[in-house]
Write a protein that holds these residues in place. Structure first.
Motif, PDB file in Angstrom:
ATOM      1  N   UNK A   1       1.165  -1.200  -0.108  1.00 13.17           N
ATOM      2  CA  UNK A   1      -0.032  -0.120  -0.244  1.00 13.17           C
ATOM      3  C   UNK A   1       1.393   1.389   0.099  1.00 13.17           C
ATOM      4  N   UNK A   2       1.679   1.570   0.592  1.00 12.52           N
ATOM      5  CA  UNK A   2       2.923   2.606   0.638  1.00 12.52           C
ATOM      6  C   UNK A   2       2.729   2.529  -0.737  1.00 12.52           C
ATOM      7  N   UNK A   3       3.747   1.707  -1.413  1.00 10.23           N
ATOM      8  CA  UNK A   3       3.880   1.990  -3.231  1.00 10.23           C
ATOM      9  C   UNK A   3       3.419   2.643  -3.662  1.00 10.23           C
ATOM     10  N   UNK A   4       1.765   2.283  -3.179  1.00 12.67           N
ATOM     11  CA  UNK A   4       0.831   2.198  -4.432  1.00 12.67           C
ATOM     12  C   UNK A   4       0.502   4.324  -3.785  1.00 12.67           C
ATOM     13  N   UNK A   5       0.354   4.009  -3.013  1.00 11.82           N
ATOM     14  CA  UNK A   5      -0.174   5.691  -1.987  1.00 11.82           C
ATOM     15  C   UNK A   5       0.807   6.330  -2.838  1.00 11.82           C
ATOM     16  N   UNK A   6       2.437   6.363  -2.668  1.00  9.16           N
ATOM     17  CA  UNK A   6       3.457   6.868  -3.213  1.00  9.16           C
ATOM     18  C   UNK A   6       3.634   7.200  -4.613  1.00  9.16           C
ATOM     19  N   UNK A   7       3.118   5.841  -5.561  1.00  2.01           N
ATOM     20  CA  UNK A   7       2.775   6.037  -6.846  1.00  2.01           C
ATOM     21  C   UNK A   7       1.945   7.238  -7.220  1.00  2.01           C
ATOM     22  N   UNK A   8       0.570   7.046  -6.679  1.00  2.00           N
ATOM     23  CA  UNK A   8      -0.750   7.561  -6.987  1.00  2.00           C
ATOM     24  C   UNK A   8      -0.176  10.075  -6.664  1.00  2.00           C
ATOM     25  N   UNK A   9       0.839   9.799  -5.193  1.00  2.00           N
ATOM     26  CA  UNK A   9       0.995  11.241  -4.968  1.00  2.00           C
ATOM     27  C   UNK A   9       2.475  12.103  -6.555  1.00  2.00           C
ATOM     28  N   UNK A  10       3.117  10.233  -7.077  1.00  2.00           N
ATOM     29  CA  UNK A  10       3.691  11.345  -7.942  1.00  2.00           C
ATOM     30  C   UNK A  10       2.621  11.417  -9.117  1.00  2.00           C
ATOM     31  N   UNK A  11       1.879  10.877  -9.502  1.00  2.00           N
ATOM     32  CA  UNK A  11       1.163  10.874 -11.126  1.00  2.00           C
ATOM     33  C   UNK A  11       0.980   9.162 -11.317  1.00  2.00           C
ATOM     34  N   UNK A  12       1.698   8.207 -10.968  1.00  2.00           N
ATOM     35  CA  UNK A  12       1.546   7.561 -12.013  1.00  2.00           C
ATOM     36  C   UNK A  12       0.465   6.355 -11.768  1.00  2.00           C
ATOM     37  N   UNK A  13      -0.181   6.471 -10.628  1.00  2.00           N
ATOM     38  CA  UNK A  13      -1.412   5.716 -10.535  1.00  2.00           C
ATOM     39  C   UNK A  13      -2.713   6.676  -9.879  1.00  2.00           C
ATOM     40  N   UNK A  14      -3.816   5.840 -10.785  1.00  2.00           N
ATOM     41  CA  UNK A  14      -4.602   7.080 -10.903  1.00  2.00           C
ATOM     42  C   UNK A  14      -5.145   7.382  -9.392  1.00  2.00           C
ATOM     43  N   UNK A  15      -5.438   8.247  -8.705  1.00  2.00           N
ATOM     44  CA  UNK A  15      -5.824   8.368  -7.477  1.00  2.00           C
ATOM     45  C   UNK A  15      -7.527   7.874  -6.836  1.00  2.00           C
ATOM     46  N   UNK A  16      -7.787   7.883  -8.159  1.00  2.00           N
ATOM     47  CA  UNK A  16      -9.614   7.020  -8.084  1.00  2.00           C
ATOM     48  C   UNK A  16      -9.210   5.012  -7.335  1.00  2.00           C
ATOM     49  N   UNK A  17      -7.856   4.552  -7.811  1.00  2.00           N
ATOM     50  CA  UNK A  17      -8.257   3.604  -8.006  1.00  2.00           C
ATOM     51  C   UNK A  17      -6.519   2.759  -6.887  1.00  2.00           C
ATOM     52  N   UNK A  18      -6.575   3.787  -6.368  1.00  2.00           N
ATOM     53  CA  UNK A  18      -5.453   3.694  -5.046  1.00  2.00           C
ATOM     54  C   UNK A  18      -6.689   2.849  -3.884  1.00  2.00           C
ATOM     55  N   UNK A  19      -7.868   3.200  -3.618  1.00  2.00           N
ATOM     56  CA  UNK A  19      -8.405   1.546  -2.896  1.00  2.00           C
ATOM     57  C   UNK A  19      -8.793   0.841  -3.249  1.00  2.00           C
ATOM     58  N   UNK A  20      -8.319   0.026  -4.419  1.00  2.00           N
ATOM     59  CA  UNK A  20      -8.893  -1.003  -4.635  1.00  2.00           C
ATOM     60  C   UNK A  20      -7.821  -1.542  -5.118  1.00  2.00           C
ATOM     61  N   UNK A  21      -6.421  -0.882  -5.823  1.00  2.00           N
ATOM     62  CA  UNK A  21      -5.309  -1.407  -5.091  1.00  2.00           C
ATOM     63  C   UNK A  21      -5.076  -2.170  -3.986  1.00  2.00           C
ATOM     64  N   UNK A  22      -5.048  -1.322  -2.754  1.00  3.00           N
ATOM     65  CA  UNK A  22      -5.443  -1.317  -1.091  1.00  3.00           C
ATOM     66  C   UNK A  22      -6.147  -2.982  -0.779  1.00  3.00           C
ATOM     67  N   UNK A  23      -7.830  -2.685  -1.200  1.00  2.40           N
ATOM     68  CA  UNK A  23      -8.042  -3.775  -0.846  1.00  2.40           C
ATOM     69  C   UNK A  23      -7.491  -4.831  -1.535  1.00  2.40           C
ATOM     70  N   UNK A  24      -6.906  -4.732  -2.705  1.00  3.50           N
ATOM     71  CA  UNK A  24      -6.643  -6.710  -3.415  1.00  3.50           C
ATOM     72  C   UNK A  24      -5.146  -6.696  -2.175  1.00  3.50           C
ATOM     73  N   UNK A  25      -4.552  -6.094  -2.311  1.00  2.88           N
ATOM     74  CA  UNK A  25      -2.522  -6.179  -1.041  1.00  2.88           C
ATOM     75  C   UNK A  25      -3.711  -6.968  -0.088  1.00  2.88           C
TER      76      UNK A  25
END
Length: 272
Positions: free
Chosen positions: A82-106
């Motif tokens: 989750x920390x990698x996904x959140x950081x990637x979203x902060x840099x624009x690599x992952x759409x912010x609307x997809x972060x919660x889904x990534x975290x749930x899957x992880x």
């Protein structure tokens, strides 16, 4: 490129969300299964030598993590954290609307992986850990471990050596088992998953909230540090940990030794 244009490009270049979430679930599940399973095996193979148990646990985790990133990175980017996904979203690599889904899957993958590891060694599927891990030294270690992990990931990507990312991440995690007091969890999903096993790799549920909090602190410090070190990171943020690209049926992706996707080369130079 405008924010809308960038979002459109990201959507076109990546696999469908459900495929990426499945990859994050499978990858995180395997990662936790390796962490827990190798810990149980190490206890049984080397019952009188804790140092050797830790080495066996670290070696298996580092090797498996690199292999999982190579195998699943082309689908989801192979965050598994989750920390990698959140950081990637902060840099624009992952759409912010997809972060919660990534975290749930992880998180779901981490819990599943821990349960499967328990069952493989004929233990109850869920056995809450009784291993307390608490104290200022361990919490600082989680900040340091997470900070270092993100600097390695984003630094390698920004330098244009994404092919080395799986091995750099695996090597760092293997080393961090030994240079941090906490043995480097550095991953909220893995921390949660390890609650479900009362074995070598377990962590008591009461210890997890603090671990996760300090991992997030490490992630925040890492974002600031990476921004300072690599001001142009946003141009390649979608390549974290390795590029996730859709592949037409019958063609080889990077995991099969194919050439890097041309879409990535048009979005910014490799050097800072």
């Amino acid at each position: 490129m405008s924010a809308v244009g960038r979002a459109v490009e990201m959507t076109q270049a990546r696999p469908d969300l459900w495929r990426r979430l499945l990859a994050e679930y499978v990858g995180t599940g395997f990662l936790v299964a390796v962490v827990v399973g190798s810990g149980i095996a190490a206890q049984r193979l080397s019952p009188s030598d804790v140092g050797l148990q830790l080495f066996e646990n670290a070696a298996a985790t580092a090797a498996a993590l690199a292999a999982l990133i190579v195998a699943l990175g082309p689908v989801s980017g192979a965050h598994f954290n989750p920390v990698v996904s959140i950081a990637d979203a902060a840099f624009g690599g992952l759409a912010r609307r997809e972060v919660a889904s990534y975290l749930a899957a992880q998180l779901a993958g981490a819990v599943s992986g821990s349960m499967v590891a328990n069952l493989m060694f004929e233990l109850p599927a869920v056995e809450w850990s009784t291993t307390g891990r608490s104290g200022s030294g361990l919490w600082l270690a989680e900040v340091v471990a997470t900070l270092g992990l993100l600097v390695v990931i984003f630094g390698v990507v920004r330098s244009g050596r994404v092919g080395a990312a799986p091995f750099a991440v695996g090597a760092y995690i293997g080393a961090a088992y030994f240079f941090t007091a906490s043995t480097s969890f550095a991953n909220p999903a893995v921390s949660v998953g390890r609650m479900f096993t009362d074995t070598f790799a377990g962590i008591a549920p009461s210890s997890v909230p603090a671990f996760v909090a300090f991992q997030l602190v490490g992630g925040a410090v890492a974002v600031l540090t990476v921004r300072a070190l690599y001001p142009g990171l946003a141009a390649v943020a979608t390549d974290v940990v390795v590029p996730g690209v859709d592949q037409p049926s019958g063609t080889g992706g990077r995991a099969n030794g194919g050439a890097p996707p041309p879409a990535r080369s048009t979005r910014g130079g490799p050097s800072s």
